[in-house]
Design a protein around this motif. Sequence first.
Motif, short mmCIF file in Angstrom:
data_model
loop_
_atom_site.label_atom_id
_atom_site.label_comp_id
_atom_site.label_asym_id
_atom_site.label_seq_id
_atom_site.Cartn_x
_atom_site.Cartn_y
_atom_site.Cartn_z
N ALA A 2 0.83 -1.21 0.00
CA ALA A 2 0.00 0.00 0.00
C ALA A 2 0.86 1.25 0.00
CB ALA A 2 -0.94 0.00 1.20
N THR A 5 2.08 1.79 -3.51
CA THR A 5 0.95 2.19 -4.34
C THR A 5 0.64 3.67 -4.13
OG1 THR A 5 0.02 -0.04 -4.21
CG2 THR A 5 -1.49 1.72 -4.83
N ALA A 40 -4.74 4.06 0.11
CA ALA A 40 -3.39 3.48 0.15
C ALA A 40 -2.51 4.22 1.15
CB ALA A 40 -2.77 3.51 -1.24
N GLY A 44 -0.92 2.23 4.16
CA GLY A 44 0.52 2.14 4.15
C GLY A 44 1.24 3.10 5.06
#
Length: 50
Positions: A2, A5, A40, A44
Motif C-alpha cells: 500500500a 501504491t 493506500a 501504508g
Amino acid sequence: MAFWTAITLPFLYLPLLAYGLESPATRLAFLALITCNAVALLIGHSYSRP
C-alpha cells in the motif's frame, strides 16, 4: 504494498490533468484515483524499512 501504491498513484494524475477534466468519465477516473491514493496512504502509513 500500500505504501508503494500511494507513492506511484500520483503519476497517473498527470495524463488525466493534461487531457483535461471536461468529460464526466475523466472526472470520475480522477476522483477514483484520488480515493484509491487516500486509502493506500492510510493503509501504508505505518510502513517502515527494517
